[in-house]
Motif scaffolding. Structure first.
Motif, PDB file in Angstrom:
ATOM      1  N   UNK A 294       0.847  -1.256  -0.395  1.00 18.74           N
ATOM      2  CA  UNK A 294      -0.032  -0.019   0.042  1.00 18.74           C
ATOM      3  C   UNK A 294       0.899   1.127  -0.131  1.00 18.74           C
ATOM      4  N   UNK A 295       2.068   1.027   0.491  1.00 17.56           N
ATOM      5  CA  UNK A 295       2.967   2.314   0.395  1.00 17.56           C
ATOM      6  C   UNK A 295       2.464   3.387   1.052  1.00 17.56           C
ATOM      7  N   UNK A 296       2.565   3.342   2.444  1.00 17.36           N
ATOM      8  CA  UNK A 296       2.042   4.738   3.272  1.00 17.36           C
ATOM      9  C   UNK A 296       3.271   5.765   3.191  1.00 17.36           C
ATOM     10  N   UNK A 297       2.895   6.871   3.576  1.00 15.50           N
ATOM     11  CA  UNK A 297       3.639   8.079   3.507  1.00 15.50           C
ATOM     12  C   UNK A 297       4.429   8.022   4.975  1.00 15.50           C
ATOM     13  N   UNK A 298       3.767   7.859   5.917  1.00 11.83           N
ATOM     14  CA  UNK A 298       4.130   7.919   7.212  1.00 11.83           C
ATOM     15  C   UNK A 298       3.469   7.083   8.191  1.00 11.83           C
ATOM     16  N   UNK A 299       4.238   6.654   9.275  1.00 11.08           N
ATOM     17  CA  UNK A 299       3.549   5.519  10.291  1.00 11.08           C
ATOM     18  C   UNK A 299       3.418   6.245  11.590  1.00 11.08           C
ATOM     19  N   UNK A 300       2.652   5.897  12.214  1.00 10.40           N
ATOM     20  CA  UNK A 300       2.302   6.741  13.821  1.00 10.40           C
ATOM     21  C   UNK A 300       1.867   5.401  14.565  1.00 10.40           C
ATOM     22  N   UNK A 301       3.008   5.156  15.344  1.00  9.64           N
ATOM     23  CA  UNK A 301       2.667   3.918  16.415  1.00  9.64           C
ATOM     24  C   UNK A 301       2.212   4.673  17.616  1.00  9.64           C
ATOM     25  N   UNK A 302       1.441   3.850  18.287  1.00  7.40           N
ATOM     26  CA  UNK A 302       0.681   4.118  19.569  1.00  7.40           C
ATOM     27  C   UNK A 302       1.301   3.456  20.862  1.00  7.40           C
ATOM     28  N   UNK A 303       1.824   2.415  20.730  1.00  6.05           N
ATOM     29  CA  UNK A 303       2.326   1.466  21.621  1.00  6.05           C
ATOM     30  C   UNK A 303       3.636   0.969  21.523  1.00  6.05           C
ATOM     31  N   UNK A 304       4.306   0.314  22.545  1.00  4.92           N
ATOM     32  CA  UNK A 304       5.849   0.275  22.466  1.00  4.92           C
ATOM     33  C   UNK A 304       6.209  -1.219  22.364  1.00  4.92           C
ATOM     34  N   UNK A 305       5.282  -2.002  22.015  1.00  6.63           N
ATOM     35  CA  UNK A 305       5.559  -3.615  21.890  1.00  6.63           C
ATOM     36  C   UNK A 305       5.551  -3.928  20.504  1.00  6.63           C
ATOM     37  N   UNK A 306       4.731  -4.961  20.126  1.00  6.41           N
ATOM     38  CA  UNK A 306       4.838  -5.695  19.011  1.00  6.41           C
ATOM     39  C   UNK A 306       4.766  -4.817  17.833  1.00  6.41           C
ATOM     40  N   UNK A 307       3.672  -3.817  17.808  1.00  3.95           N
ATOM     41  CA  UNK A 307       3.337  -3.070  16.775  1.00  3.95           C
ATOM     42  C   UNK A 307       4.461  -1.821  16.550  1.00  3.95           C
ATOM     43  N   UNK A 308       5.087  -1.703  17.521  1.00  6.97           N
ATOM     44  CA  UNK A 308       6.214  -0.659  17.348  1.00  6.97           C
ATOM     45  C   UNK A 308       7.381  -1.336  16.597  1.00  6.97           C
ATOM     46  N   UNK A 309       7.745  -2.467  16.974  1.00  9.43           N
ATOM     47  CA  UNK A 309       8.807  -3.007  16.158  1.00  9.43           C
ATOM     48  C   UNK A 309       8.212  -3.454  14.687  1.00  9.43           C
ATOM     49  N   UNK A 310       6.950  -3.864  14.563  1.00 14.40           N
ATOM     50  CA  UNK A 310       6.519  -4.002  13.174  1.00 14.40           C
ATOM     51  C   UNK A 310       6.525  -2.625  12.582  1.00 14.40           C
ATOM     52  N   UNK A 311       6.404  -1.507  12.978  1.00 13.52           N
ATOM     53  CA  UNK A 311       6.233  -0.094  12.202  1.00 13.52           C
ATOM     54  C   UNK A 311       7.748   0.302  12.051  1.00 13.52           C
ATOM     55  N   UNK A 312       8.614  -0.130  13.088  1.00 11.25           N
ATOM     56  CA  UNK A 312       9.962   0.227  12.548  1.00 11.25           C
ATOM     57  C   UNK A 312      10.623  -0.427  11.500  1.00 11.25           C
ATOM     58  N   UNK A 313      10.198  -1.749  11.225  1.00 15.03           N
ATOM     59  CA  UNK A 313      10.528  -2.619  10.096  1.00 15.03           C
ATOM     60  C   UNK A 313       9.861  -2.133   8.719  1.00 15.03           C
ATOM     61  N   UNK A 314       8.597  -1.631   8.694  1.00 10.64           N
ATOM     62  CA  UNK A 314       7.623  -1.419   7.652  1.00 10.64           C
ATOM     63  C   UNK A 314       8.375   0.232   7.297  1.00 10.64           C
ATOM     64  N   UNK A 315       8.883   0.870   8.248  1.00 11.70           N
ATOM     65  CA  UNK A 315       9.483   2.228   7.894  1.00 11.70           C
ATOM     66  C   UNK A 315      10.898   2.169   7.272  1.00 11.70           C
ATOM     67  N   UNK A 316      11.621   1.183   7.877  1.00  6.68           N
ATOM     68  CA  UNK A 316      12.951   1.194   7.216  1.00  6.68           C
ATOM     69  C   UNK A 316      12.828   0.466   5.700  1.00  6.68           C
ATOM     70  N   UNK A 317      11.918  -0.437   5.628  1.00  9.40           N
ATOM     71  CA  UNK A 317      11.761  -1.064   4.219  1.00  9.40           C
ATOM     72  C   UNK A 317      11.317  -0.039   3.122  1.00  9.40           C
ATOM     73  N   UNK A 318      10.473   0.888   3.620  1.00 13.07           N
ATOM     74  CA  UNK A 318       9.853   1.715   2.805  1.00 13.07           C
ATOM     75  C   UNK A 318      10.564   3.364   2.838  1.00 13.07           C
ATOM     76  N   UNK A 319      11.478   3.439   3.860  1.00  7.77           N
ATOM     77  CA  UNK A 319      12.274   4.753   4.019  1.00  7.77           C
ATOM     78  C   UNK A 319      11.369   5.975   4.168  1.00  7.77           C
ATOM     79  N   UNK A 320      10.514   5.584   5.266  1.00  8.61           N
ATOM     80  CA  UNK A 320       9.523   6.565   5.413  1.00  8.61           C
ATOM     81  C   UNK A 320       9.530   7.029   6.904  1.00  8.61           C
TER      82      UNK A 320
END
Length: 400
Positions: free
Chosen positions: A83-109
């Motif tokens: 889907x290629x989001x422009x920005x990621x906004x995480x709200x918690x510090x556990x599984x979804x934060x790690x997933x967010x960092x992985x997605x942000x790094x892959x898409x360079x966003x």
């Protein structure tokens, strides 16, 4: 703008993070943005419902409703990346934060994070005392410093994070609420019905706590302070609205203090009915010092309910002494503040009007606009950072 919001906790769970996510999602969608939510599945199975991606998860047993993602990467995450989001906004510090960092790094966003929870207030009973405050600070710093921007609801939380050594830009944006939900009119008949259902007499004076029934909310302090209030107002009832893991302990404390006739615990109530309890009460009370912001204070104000609470930096600029409520710093101040409002009709009506006007500063639309400004600033900074240094230097020289 394509915006991905990630959170470990989401509907049907009810808490402050979920409320904040819902308000942000609704306001951004209304403004025309393409917004999707990535969260953990309450059923444990992968599924997509509208704009919500629910990824496979299992219970952790650390805290009620706490879950962790399995496996780390799966089909739904690949769909999000496609889907290629422009920005990621995480709200918690556990599984979804790690997933967010992985997605942000892959898409360079850019990756923005809202820090909702002061974990140092939970360490003793959530992590069984294994993690100290110093270790918690180190973990928080390592989680947040690789990100592009941090959002906190109050300056209190911002100062705490700076004290932890967080060096990335921190934007203070008070979480907004849907004011219209709490500013609904309530008929006298509805008020009488709620009181009748709870066994509250027409002559009883009602003060209320609304929120999660958990140890860190410090409801026990309200119970210990209540007898002094009763000495001046025998008809006072404390209404405790909400559910949570600490309910049984509070019920035992109520029996030990002999307060059975003066305290009513409702348990969980439908979210759509919460405003009715604020409007039925004459005063909202709270003794918590663990809040990063405390949405219930704003909910009370937007319902026109004056507040008497224990002072905490998170209420700076929200509860104004003698204007829309009182903040007590010593336990001995609680009963006199309650008495002042209950015994003076004009004061309570004036505080109620002031509460409504103050609440307008915390609308969900104002909140979303400030968050959107943050997205724009981190996107701009991210684009500038990708420009080679020599090219940026050449541009600066030309401008001179």
């Amino acid at each position: 703008m394509k915006i991905l919001i990630t959170t470990d906790t989401y509907s049907p769970v009810i808490n402050g993070v979920v409320t904040s996510v819902n308000h942000l999602y609704n306001e951004l969608k209304q403004a025309g943005h393409d917004v999707r939510i990535l969260t953990l599945s309450p059923t444990g199975r992968d599924m997509t419902v509208g704009d919500i991606y629910y990824v496979k998860s299992i219970r952790t047993g650390i805290y009620p409703d706490a879950r962790v993602k399995i496996p780390f990467f799966n089909k739904l995450l690949r769909e999000v990346i496609a889907w290629e989001p422009d920005v990621i906004h995480s709200q918690t510090e556990f599984s979804m934060m790690l997933a967010s960092r992985s997605i942000a790094n892959k898409l360079n966003i850019p990756h923005v994070h809202t820090y909702h929870t002061m974990y140092e207030n939970y360490l003793d009973y959530v992590w069984f005392g294994i993690i100290s405050k110093n270790v918690s600070a180190i973990i928080t710093r390592k989680l947040l410093n690789p990100l592009d921007g941090i959002i906190t609801a109050t300056n209190k939380t911002r100062k705490t994070l700076i004290g932890y050594g967080v060096s990335k830009p921190i934007h203070v944006i008070p979480t907004g609420i849907a004011l219209r939900e709490f500013q609904q009119t309530m008929s006298p008949e509805e008020c009488r019905q709620i009181k009748a259902d709870l066994g509250i007499g027409e002559q009883d004076r009602l003060i209320a706590f609304v929120g999660r029934i958990a140890e860190e909310k410090n409801i026990s302090e309200l119970l210990t302070l209540l007898p002094e209030v009763i000495r001046k107002h025998e008809s006072v009832k404390l209404l405790i609205v909400g559910g949570g893991p600490y309910a049984a302990i509070l019920e035992e404390q109520i029996r030990e203090l002999g307060l059975e006739k003066h305290v009513i615990m409702t348990g969980m109530v439908p979210p759509a009915d919460v405003y009715k309890y604020y409007k039925t009460a004459e005063i909202f009370v709270n003794a918590s010092t663990s809040e990063t912001q405390g949405l219930t204070y704003i909910e009370a104000l937007s319902s026109g309910c004056p507040v008497v609470c224990k002072y905490d930096p998170c209420i700076d600029g929200v509860i104004e002494q003698g204007f829309n409520g009182y903040a007590y710093r010593k336990p001995s101040e609680f009963a006199p503040y309650i008495h002042a409002i209950l015994s003076d009709v004009e004061l309570r009506e004036r505080m109620s009007d002031n509460a409504l006007s103050k609440a307008n500063e915390y609308s969900s639309s104002v909140f979303a606009n400030h968050v959107l400004d943050t997205y724009t600033s981190v996107l701009r900074a991210s684009r500038e950072a990708r420009v080679p240094f020599a090219q940026r230097l050449k541009f600066i020289v030309r401008r001179r």
